[in-house]
Design a protein around this motif. Structure first.
Motif, PDB file in Angstrom:
ATOM      1  N   LEU A   1       0.810  -1.219   0.000  1.00 33.03           N
ATOM      2  CA  LEU A   1       0.000   0.000   0.000  1.00 33.03           C
ATOM      3  C   LEU A   1       0.848   1.277   0.000  1.00 33.03           C
ATOM      4  O   LEU A   1       0.599   2.187  -0.808  1.00 33.03           O
ATOM      5  N   PRO A   2       1.853   1.403   0.876  1.00 33.41           N
ATOM      6  CA  PRO A   2       2.673   2.626   0.832  1.00 33.41           C
ATOM      7  C   PRO A   2       3.396   2.825  -0.495  1.00 33.41           C
ATOM      8  O   PRO A   2       3.585   3.967  -0.932  1.00 33.41           O
ATOM      9  N   LEU A   3       3.803   1.733  -1.134  1.00 36.92           N
ATOM     10  CA  LEU A   3       4.488   1.855  -2.426  1.00 36.92           C
ATOM     11  C   LEU A   3       3.543   2.385  -3.494  1.00 36.92           C
ATOM     12  O   LEU A   3       3.946   3.183  -4.354  1.00 36.92           O
ATOM     13  N   VAL A   4       2.283   1.949  -3.456  1.00 41.87           N
ATOM     14  CA  VAL A   4       1.299   2.446  -4.412  1.00 41.87           C
ATOM     15  C   VAL A   4       1.002   3.923  -4.165  1.00 41.87           C
ATOM     16  O   VAL A   4       0.996   4.746  -5.092  1.00 41.87           O
TER      17      VAL A   4
ATOM     18  N   SER B   1     -10.864   9.568 -12.136  1.00 42.29           N
ATOM     19  CA  SER B   1     -10.547  10.512 -11.074  1.00 42.29           C
ATOM     20  C   SER B   1      -9.389   9.976 -10.251  1.00 42.29           C
ATOM     21  O   SER B   1      -9.016   8.796 -10.354  1.00 42.29           O
ATOM     22  N   THR B   2      -8.830  10.831  -9.406  1.00 40.23           N
ATOM     23  CA  THR B   2      -7.690  10.436  -8.578  1.00 40.23           C
ATOM     24  C   THR B   2      -8.037   9.267  -7.662  1.00 40.23           C
ATOM     25  O   THR B   2      -7.308   8.268  -7.585  1.00 40.23           O
ATOM     26  N   SER B   3      -9.153   9.383  -6.961  1.00 46.39           N
ATOM     27  CA  SER B   3      -9.544   8.342  -6.008  1.00 46.39           C
ATOM     28  C   SER B   3      -9.855   7.030  -6.716  1.00 46.39           C
ATOM     29  O   SER B   3      -9.460   5.946  -6.245  1.00 46.39           O
ATOM     30  N   PHE B   4     -10.537   7.101  -7.861  1.00 47.29           N
ATOM     31  CA  PHE B   4     -10.879   5.879  -8.585  1.00 47.29           C
ATOM     32  C   PHE B   4      -9.619   5.225  -9.160  1.00 47.29           C
ATOM     33  O   PHE B   4      -9.500   3.999  -9.174  1.00 47.29           O
ATOM     34  N   SER B   5      -8.665   6.040  -9.598  1.00 43.83           N
ATOM     35  CA  SER B   5      -7.407   5.502 -10.117  1.00 43.83           C
ATOM     36  C   SER B   5      -6.666   4.726  -9.042  1.00 43.83           C
ATOM     37  O   SER B   5      -6.157   3.623  -9.286  1.00 43.83           O
ATOM     38  N   VAL B   6      -6.595   5.306  -7.835  1.00 46.00           N
ATOM     39  CA  VAL B   6      -5.901   4.635  -6.739  1.00 46.00           C
ATOM     40  C   VAL B   6      -6.614   3.337  -6.377  1.00 46.00           C
ATOM     41  O   VAL B   6      -5.965   2.307  -6.109  1.00 46.00           O
ATOM     42  N   CYS B   7      -7.940   3.355  -6.373  1.00 45.88           N
ATOM     43  CA  CYS B   7      -8.712   2.135  -6.064  1.00 45.88           C
ATOM     44  C   CYS B   7      -8.431   1.037  -7.081  1.00 45.88           C
ATOM     45  O   CYS B   7      -8.280  -0.135  -6.716  1.00 45.88           O
ATOM     46  N   ILE B   8      -8.351   1.410  -8.359  1.00 48.43           N
ATOM     47  CA  ILE B   8      -8.054   0.416  -9.401  1.00 48.43           C
ATOM     48  C   ILE B   8      -6.656  -0.156  -9.203  1.00 48.43           C
ATOM     49  O   ILE B   8      -6.446  -1.377  -9.289  1.00 48.43           O
ATOM     50  N   LEU B   9      -5.690   0.702  -8.928  1.00 46.43           N
ATOM     51  CA  LEU B   9      -4.316   0.245  -8.729  1.00 46.43           C
ATOM     52  C   LEU B   9      -4.202  -0.680  -7.520  1.00 46.43           C
ATOM     53  O   LEU B   9      -3.500  -1.700  -7.572  1.00 46.43           O
ATOM     54  N   LEU B  10      -4.891  -0.339  -6.447  1.00 49.25           N
ATOM     55  CA  LEU B  10      -4.851  -1.189  -5.254  1.00 49.25           C
ATOM     56  C   LEU B  10      -5.532  -2.528  -5.520  1.00 49.25           C
ATOM     57  O   LEU B  10      -5.059  -3.580  -5.070  1.00 49.25           O
ATOM     58  N   SER B  11      -6.652  -2.497  -6.252  1.00 51.93           N
ATOM     59  CA  SER B  11      -7.355  -3.748  -6.591  1.00 51.93           C
ATOM     60  C   SER B  11      -6.479  -4.630  -7.478  1.00 51.93           C
ATOM     61  O   SER B  11      -6.427  -5.855  -7.304  1.00 51.93           O
TER      62      SER B  11
ATOM     63  N   ILE C   1       3.939  -0.290 -14.208  1.00 55.85           N
ATOM     64  CA  ILE C   1       3.519  -0.552 -15.588  1.00 55.85           C
ATOM     65  C   ILE C   1       2.037  -0.275 -15.811  1.00 55.85           C
ATOM     66  O   ILE C   1       1.617   0.009 -16.943  1.00 55.85           O
ATOM     67  N   LEU C   2       1.243  -0.341 -14.744  1.00 58.76           N
ATOM     68  CA  LEU C   2      -0.167   0.054 -14.881  1.00 58.76           C
ATOM     69  C   LEU C   2      -0.361   1.507 -14.457  1.00 58.76           C
ATOM     70  O   LEU C   2      -1.078   2.263 -15.122  1.00 58.76           O
ATOM     71  N   ALA C   3       0.273   1.908 -13.370  1.00 56.15           N
ATOM     72  CA  ALA C   3       0.075   3.266 -12.858  1.00 56.15           C
ATOM     73  C   ALA C   3       0.449   4.333 -13.870  1.00 56.15           C
ATOM     74  O   ALA C   3      -0.157   5.418 -13.896  1.00 56.15           O
ATOM     75  N   VAL C   4       1.436   4.043 -14.737  1.00 54.83           N
ATOM     76  CA  VAL C   4       1.901   5.038 -15.697  1.00 54.83           C
ATOM     77  C   VAL C   4       0.801   5.456 -16.665  1.00 54.83           C
ATOM     78  O   VAL C   4       0.852   6.556 -17.242  1.00 54.83           O
ATOM     79  N   ASP C   5      -0.219   4.627 -16.845  1.00 56.88           N
ATOM     80  CA  ASP C   5      -1.306   4.951 -17.770  1.00 56.88           C
ATOM     81  C   ASP C   5      -2.381   5.811 -17.124  1.00 56.88           C
ATOM     82  O   ASP C   5      -3.338   6.207 -17.800  1.00 56.88           O
ATOM     83  N   PHE C   6      -2.258   6.093 -15.828  1.00 56.57           N
ATOM     84  CA  PHE C   6      -3.212   6.953 -15.123  1.00 56.57           C
ATOM     85  C   PHE C   6      -2.605   8.334 -14.914  1.00 56.57           C
ATOM     86  O   PHE C   6      -1.395   8.476 -14.692  1.00 56.57           O
TER      87      PHE C   6
END
Length: 497
Positions: free
Chosen positions: A69-72, A465-475, A147-152
């Motif tokens: 989680l902290p890394l994300v 959105s920012t919050s939805f992006s983080v939720c997707i990355l965490l999922s 590799i996924l986060a870069v697309d957000f």
């Protein structure tokens, strides 16, 4: 403009961040690792037992919450306050460490100097190579996130891969991935050559078939689905799997003839000669020119083909470091001495890097030039040193709290271990997410690539959105961790060769 073109433009023409910010990120993973260990120590001191209740769920959630989680968050919503995050987490770790020491030694008359001296003289044993496992795991985990986060849009553009020159976090990830593979290569583990040298090279060629197959599969899937691709990374048909395969084969061929103690010299010779060619010929302009890709295969994949020279140099250096790190060490002070030399090597290489960037050219992952090789090795050594220091802190905490089955790379050498402690140690390793990723690193990397493609196909990553992006990355990361943790708990090790 088509969605594919928009996504390609989103990851193009970037200039990276500073060397200092990339180095700063090296502190986060070790601090998270220490905090995870301290939570388990706290529970053990309070309850006198481990693992936690409902162990399969609780340990997975603990590792995910404290380590992943902290890394994300650090590369998304907290990227602008990364310094404050690391300082706060480090302060918490320091306070907890002082508390553990105070409660453990309060009834003893030993002076602090004697306690530290006893610790340094302690004999240790390793089930895994110290720090190397942690380095490989965290490089893999950070790669999976990026590799996924870069697309957000929530992912800072300065962390993404640079277009031509610069130092992005993902640029380091590429070099670190090659370096990590070299650390555990057969040559670094001093495995002797069975049979003739030619048969050994042939064996290495056959062993990379999974990487070649994966490279072909990625190429075909991208071309068939119209998935966005950044051609200046490797080329039209090239990808990182092909680079890994060819680097492994070429390095293995060189390693059968190069003396083990001179690998760094040959790495310098290769990268230096390549840089000389870049500076004295038209090779540099050829690599940076982007309007001639339709001529032939060489023009279409020039970045992927020529950058192999730089990656081979990184690989040879990684084998040299692996040979040093894997030398037998009996005492804690020997491990501390090794960390000192790794830090010293990193410092010297960073000094060399500043000279290279002043006299030659900036770091370029695109061409894998000499500054990129030097930077990749320097930053890898620094990251390894940070993880090694964290491992020693955990080892000291294990001794202070008498929680000897706390998962770590090192254990105190014991003449006899009772069956209960032995069972507990095995059980704790079975419940450790880091051990799970270490066990099936290629599966973890492949799964991350697969889920990245699926997510991009289903989600408009740029419109989130920012919050939805983080939720997707965490999922996405939770799904990766669930699968790899499940394989580990079931005792499954996926082997492709």
């Amino acid at each position: 403009m088509a969605q594919r073109d928009v996504k390609e433009g989103f990851v193009s023409n970037l200039n990276g961040t500073s060397l200092g910010e990339v180095a700063l990120g090296s502190f986060l993973a070790p601090v998270c690792l220490i905090n995870r260990a301290f939570i388990l120590v706290f529970y053990y001191q309070a309850k006198g037992t481990l693992p936690l209740p409902l162990p399969l769920i609780s340990h997975l959630l603990l590792d995910f919450s404290v380590v992943v989680l902290p890394l994300v968050l650090s590369c998304t919503v907290l990227s602008s306050i990364l310094v404050q995050v690391i300082v706060c987490l480090s302060f918490i770790s320091a306070c907890v460490f002082c508390y553990i020491c105070r409660t453990s030694f309060q009834s003893s008359a030993l002076q602090l100097q004697k306690i530290v001296g006893t610790f340094l003289q302690s004999h240790v044993q390793f089930k895994q190579v110290p720090f190397v496992t942690l380095f490989r795991v965290f490089v893999n985990v950070k790669t999976a996130i990026s590799i996924l986060a870069v697309d957000f849009s929530v992912f800072p553009r300065r962390y993404a891969k640079t277009e031509t020159y610069g130092t992005g976090v993902m640029d380091f990830g590429v070099g670190a991935f090659v370096f990590a593979n070299a650390l555990v290569s057969p040559e670094a583990r001093r495995r002797g050559i069975s049979g003739s040298k030619m048969s050994h090279v042939t064996k290495q060629i056959l062993s990379v078939w999974p990487l070649v197959a994966l490279g072909i599969a990625r190429l075909v899937s991208i071309k068939m689905t119209g998935y966005h691709e950044h051609v200046t990374e490797y080329g039209i048909h090239w990808n990182f799997f092909f680079t890994l395969a060819i680097v492994r084969v070429l390095a293995s061929a060189l390693l059968v003839v190069i003396p083990a103690g001179q690998l760094w010299l040959f790495a310098l010779l290769i990268s230096g000669s390549y840089q000389f060619a870049l500076e004295t010929s038209d090779l540099k302009s050829f690599l940076m020119h982007n309007n001639d890709r339709e001529k032939d295969f060489l023009h279409g994949n020039k970045e992927g083909i020529f950058s192999i020279l730089g990656y081979v140099a990184i690989y040879l250096t990684g084998v040299q470091i692996g040979l040093y790190v894997m030398q037998p060490r009996a005492q804690v002070k020997d491990c501390l001495k090794m960390l000192f030399f790794l830090c010293l090597g990193s410092l010297l290489l960073y000094t060399t890097l500043f000279a290279c960037q002043t006299l030659l050219e900036p770091v370029s992952r695109r061409s894998a030039n000499l500054p990129f090789v030097v930077w990749s090795v320097a930053q890898s050594l620094f990251f390894m040193s940070c993880l090694g220091l964290a491992d020693l802190v955990i080892l000291f905490s294990k001794g202070a709290s008498h929680c000897h089955f706390l998962p770590s790379s090192m254990n105190f050498q014991e003449t006899s271990i009772d069956s209960l402690t032995s069972r507990k140690r095995v059980e704790m390793e079975r419940l450790c997410l880091i051990q799970a990723v270490s066990r099936n690193q290629l599966v973890f990397f492949l799964l991350a690539n697969l889920l990245t493609g699926v997510t991009n196909s289903l989600v408009d990553t740029l419109g989130c959105s920012t919050s939805f992006s983080v939720c997707i990355l965490l999922s996405y990361m939770l799904m990766n961790c669930l699968v790899i943790f499940g394989l580990h708990v079931c005792g499954i090790t996926a082997k492709f060769w």
